[in-house]
Each structure stands twice: as C-alpha cells, then as structure tokens.
Design an enzyme around this catalytic site. Structure first.
Site, mmCIF file in Angstrom:
data_model
loop_
_atom_site.group_PDB
_atom_site.id
_atom_site.type_symbol
_atom_site.label_atom_id
_atom_site.label_comp_id
_atom_site.label_asym_id
_atom_site.label_seq_id
_atom_site.Cartn_x
_atom_site.Cartn_y
_atom_site.Cartn_z
ATOM 1 C CB SER A 157 -1.028 0.017 1.224
ATOM 2 O OG SER A 157 -2.016 0.883 1.094
ATOM 3 N NE ARG A 227 -8.623 1.828 11.302
ATOM 4 C CZ ARG A 227 -7.678 1.153 10.368
ATOM 5 N NH1 ARG A 227 -7.108 1.779 9.453
ATOM 6 N NH2 ARG A 227 -7.300 -0.085 10.844
ATOM 7 C CG ASP A 322 -6.404 -3.577 -3.462
ATOM 8 O OD1 ASP A 322 -7.186 -2.574 -3.281
ATOM 9 O OD2 ASP A 322 -5.228 -3.512 -3.160
ATOM 10 C CG HIS A 355 -5.668 -2.067 0.259
ATOM 11 N ND1 HIS A 355 -4.807 -2.126 -0.972
ATOM 12 C CD2 HIS A 355 -5.221 -1.039 0.924
ATOM 13 C CE1 HIS A 355 -3.691 -1.351 -0.576
ATOM 14 N NE2 HIS A 355 -4.118 -0.840 0.749
ATOM 15 C CG ASP A 356 -7.223 -4.837 5.242
ATOM 16 O OD1 ASP A 356 -6.391 -4.098 5.267
ATOM 17 O OD2 ASP A 356 -8.066 -4.964 6.354
#
Lengths: 383, 200
Positions: A157, A227, A322, A355-356
C-alpha cells in the site's frame, strides 16, 4: 496473548531511536533541523552488511512490524504474518529494519512530539511530509546502521509507494524492491475518499484546528468516522458479505437508529479502537502524503521515463479483489518497468479480502513472496 | 542438463544480446539458459507452481493469461517473441499470432504436428482421437484444443502474410530423418518456425 511465543515469531522485541541533528530539507520547502526516528530490527546484520531489508509501513502502520513487546501483548506486530523465522522475510537470513515514518504518531518526530523550537507539541504545525521525504529520512537511518545497500526494500500500500520511490530516487542503494498492493499515484476516487476522511476529522468540534491536545481532547468522532470510511475501502464487498452478511446483533429488526447489523457494530468497534491508538493530525498528514505521491510528475507524467533510473529488480504483487489499489494500478507500474527494460516479476493473487489481503497469510501470496525472498537470500551470506 | 528438443532449436536461432519474450515459459528453463548469453527478457506463465519455479531460478516472469493477448507489451518492443508447445492450447491461436507479430520483430512458434502418421493412423484405423508422447491427454481433458498440422500452420502464415525465415521439423529423438525431409507433415513430430511479417 500467547503463554509461549510461537516458534516462527521473532519473539520479544524492543525499539531503538535515532536522533538526527543534520537538517532535513522537505519537499514542502520547510526544514526539520533535527528529528528522531523510532525503529525496530529483527535478525542479525551479516559481516558485509548485505542482508538488510527495509520494511516501509502503510497509512496506519508503525515501526512494530513483527513480534511482541511483552508477554501481555494481545497481538503481534502488523506484518507478523510475513516476518519471522521461516516466514517469507526470513529472519534466519535477513536483518530487518522497520522505522516509524516521520509525521507518524508512534514515536518518530511528528505532530504529537515536542517542537524543540517552541517547547510545545508540533500539532498541526508539523510540516506535511511526502513519500520522498520519508525515503530521504530512511536513508539517514541506513547510513547510521552502516547499510550502504539494502538487499530489498519492501512495502504494501503506502509502504509499496515508498519502496517504489526508493528504487527511483536512490537506485544504487537497493538490489530488489517489492511493491505490494500499491499504485503509481492516487486516482481521483482515492483522493476523494481521503478528502471525506479529512473533512470528518476537521469538522469535529473537538478538532480545534488541530490544536486539540491543548484543549485536552481529541476529535474522536471525526477520526473514528475517517477510520470507518477507510476500513470500508480496505475490504471487498465479498469479504464483508462473507464475514457479516446482513446478520443482526439481536436477531430482530428494532426499527430504530442504533446499531442493528453486525457490520455496523464491527465498524464502530474498529473506529473506537483506532481512535485510542492513532493521532488525528498524523492521519491528515498521511492522507496528504498519499495524495501528493506521483513520482512521474517530475518526468512529464511519463511513468516509463520515471523508471529509467531503476537498478533494482522488482517484484510487484496485486490482489484480485483490491478495489482501493486494483491490479490495474499495479499493471501500470509493471508496464512502465517493462517499457523501460527493467527486471520485473508480477503476480496477481486471487484473494477475496480486498486491499487488506496484503497483510494476510494467503498461501499463494506467501509462496510467491517467499520464493522471491529465498532467491534474494541465496545472493547474500547469512549472518 | 540438456534442453528439450524444441527449446534447443529455438535457442540456436536467437543471437546473443537479443531481447525476448517467452510466452508460456513454464519453469523458465529456456530463459535461464538464454541468460548465459546475455539474452534478456520476460516469461509469461499462468501456472502457479511453474511461476514460483521461475522466481526461484531468477527469471523475470509475469503472470498473464495468453488468451487475453499481450496488452502489457508495446508494439515491436522485443526482438523475438517465443511460443513453444502452447499454440495448440489457445482459445484463439490466430489472435495470439497477431499479438506475437505486433509485439515482436520476429516470432518463433513451436507446436506438435498433428499431421504425423501416428496421429493419422490412430484416427483412421482405430477411429479414436490420437494419444502420443507430444499429446498425452485424452480428448476430454486435454488442454490442446486447437491442434494443427504443418500444412495448416503454413497456410495460416500465408493467409496472414507472414514470411517463414526458417523451420525445423524433427522427431522426439531430434533426428532429421530422410522421411522427415521428404514428407515433413507425415513424419515430423515437432515443428518449430521462425517467422516475420512479409517485407519487414
């Protein structure tokens, strides 16, 4: 917390701090006359200092990449899945260095550290730093550790963007670069999400133009919202659906505005734990660093020309689900490297975690990551 | 270790220092071999296990599905684009051949010859789809969905205005027999062609 440490853990780790008195000229035009970088290291540096790996962290990451600080820790460092004995970044072979970025909130000089010139917290007056600034500051750390050339610079990232910047800016100081789940620059949509996150923080009545510490408060609502939004972009629709679906907390609809669906509960939990561990000014700064990242800007927006200076061999990895930095964004990087005639290997990993995924021990990802690191290990003597 | 027959033929045709793209590069054997002669480039491979083997041997490898063409690569950006023993497994061999000639200044294509007498014999006498050393699978689970003969391939080249610079037709023992020389489409088991666009 484990009663005993897992065999493939780097174990109990401690932090180190480097104080730097050489001024650092920043892209924004300002200068940090002195600063400190907090960092962790795992494994042993070999005789000729050729087995060092630099880990660059992402937006909400820090210097604690692997292992435990104490036996009371609930969780290991943020990339424990990839760093440790026998893991892809094998600490039996490599000396691993992970600093907290300048402008971070975990110990390196940033908004929540004291400005020596005023004796007060920097707060919102801390200069906005860029990915290039981070690379320059990390090279000072490398000098301090006597590491002339990293065996590899590795990041996912925003960390992947730093790794790429390393390869572009200081080409002779790394032999390999691993760029995971990254992009050559943010898209308008990426910047838009960041702007919503910043607006959430700045519009919190407790924000006080960033001087919230002086008011003994934090913009918890705004940071929490930022967040929540970020977290949605880190997961895929499929992963969220599999994990939570439309499951209700109490089993029946309440016809009210309180938390009903499990996903709502999860997001609130994520936001409340994040607010406890992260600084709002740092969040603003990190999102700006992301927005500004665009190495091709200095090369007439020609990414191939940007890659011309590369000496490192590259491994680029993306994940199918992602959508924050989709595989197509990685392909842009790979395409430019190929057109520039550089050594590059590219894999798109089938993964539904979004994405994680870059933080998760997905078998095929670990296999490719591990194979590549083994090849690097074979080029250098162990400690 | 000696190279597979078709890979040896291909290797002999590529001059030192060339820039190559190896489509369906397997475990990277050919590229690794070519590296010793300062021949650089990339392999494309879709299989997970072979991909990891390429990494282990230090070959640049890109995971890609050849049926989607070669979108990563610019026009005429390689001296040679190589496709060995893979043409017959493509959804559209003609489309891939177009892509090869777009990206490569020259192409090298190797394939198993379906016109070999054993294939003809098996189909005509037993009435069953041929199974051989180069084509070991049963008809229902074979990846080889677009088999062609030497005559078929040469017709496609003519239709596409491709010039055959060189061709090598051999059997598995790598022998260039009299039979192969007289009747290549009947006695050749493996065909390798070196091609380029006409008048290029």
């Amino acid at each position: 917390m484990p009663d005993t440490l897992p065999a493939d853990s780097v174990g109990l780790v401690s932090t180190a701090t480097l104080h730097v008195d050489t001024p650092l000229q920043l892209d924004c035009g300002r200068t940090l006359n002195n600063y400190h970088l907090i960092y962790e290291t795992y494994g042993t540096l070999n005789q000729d200092k050729s087995n060092a790996i630099l880990i660059c962290h992402a937006l909400s990451g820090d210097h604690h990449a692997a292992g435990y600080h104490s036996m009371q820790d609930r969780k290991p460092g943020w990339w424990d899945s990839a760093i440790g004995p026998g893991k892809p970044i094998d600490t039996n072979h490599f000396f691993v260095v992970c600093p907290n970025n300048l402008g971070g909130c975990k110990g390196s000089t940033g908004p929540n550290t004291i400005n020596p010139e005023t004796g007060r917290l920097y707060g919102p007056d801390f200069p906005i730093v860029t990915v290039s600034d981070w690379v320059r500051s990390q090279s000072v750390l490398a000098d301090h550790l006597g590491i002339q050339q990293w065996a590899a610079v590795v990041g996912g990232s925003l960390g992947g963007m730093q790794a790429l910047q390393w390869a572009i800016s200081l080409p002779d100081r790394l032999r390999h670069v691993l760029i995971i789940a990254a992009a050559p620059k943010l898209s308008a949509q990426n910047i838009a999400f960041n702007e919503v996150a910043r607006t959430a923080i700045k519009s919190d009545p407790d924000f006080h133009e960033g001087h919230y510490a002086e008011h003994n408060t934090i913009p918890a609502q705004g940071l929490g919202l930022a967040r929540m939004l970020g977290h949605i972009t880190y997961l895929s629709d499929e992963a969220m659906g599999q994990k939570f679906g439309r499951e209700l907390r109490s089993g029946a609809l309440q016809y009210g505005y309180d938390v009903e669906f499990q996903i709502e509960s999860y997001l609130r939990y994520q936001s409340s734990t994040f607010v406890g561990r992260f600084d709002a000014n740092t969040y603003l700064l990190m999102t700006k660093a992301l927005d500004y990242f665009d190495p091709a800007h200095d090369f007439n927006d020609d990414l191939t020309a940007t890659m011309a200076s590369l000496q490192a061999r590259s491994l680029v990895i993306s994940f199918t689900s992602d959508w924050r930095f989709s595989p197509l964004r990685s392909v842009e990087i790979v395409n430019a490297m190929i057109n520039a005639g550089k050594h590059v290997t590219y894999a798109e990993i089938e993964a539904n975690q979004g994405h994680d995924a870059f933080l998760m021990p997905i078998p095929r990802y670990m296999e490719i990551f591990g194979s590549y690191m083994k090849k690097i290990a074979s080029e250098v003597p162990s400690a | 270790m000696s190279l597979r027959i078709d890979l040896q033929i291909i290797s002999d045709w590529i001059p030192d220092g060339a820039r190559v793209l190896d489509l369906g590069c397997g475990n990277g054997t050919l590229l690794k071999h070519l590296q010793q002669r300062d021949i650089s480039g990339y392999g494309l491979e879709i299989d997970n296990g072979k991909f990891a083997e390429c990494i282990a041997s230090g070959v640049n490898v890109i995971q890609a599905d050849l049926d989607e063409g070669l979108p990563l690569f610019a026009d005429q950006s390689f001296d040679f684009v190589i496709l060995s023993q893979t043409l017959q497994a493509m959804a559209r061999p003609d489309f891939l051949l177009d892509e090869i000639m777009r990206v490569g200044k020259q192409g090298i294509i190797g394939f198993p010859n379906f016109g070999h007498w054993l294939c003809r014999w098996q189909l005509s006498i037993s009435g069953k789809m041929p199974v051989s050393k180069s084509l070991p699978n049963a008809w229902y689970d074979t990846p080889n969905i677009h088999l062609c003969t030497i005559a078929d391939f040469e017709k496609m080249c003519a239709d596409k205005h491709l010039e055959i610079i060189n061709r090598s037709i051999v059997n598995h023992a790598h022998k260039d027999t009299l039979g192969i020389r007289l009747l290549p489409n009947l006695f050749g088991q493996i065909a390798v062609y070196h091609i380029q666009k006409q008048n290029s």
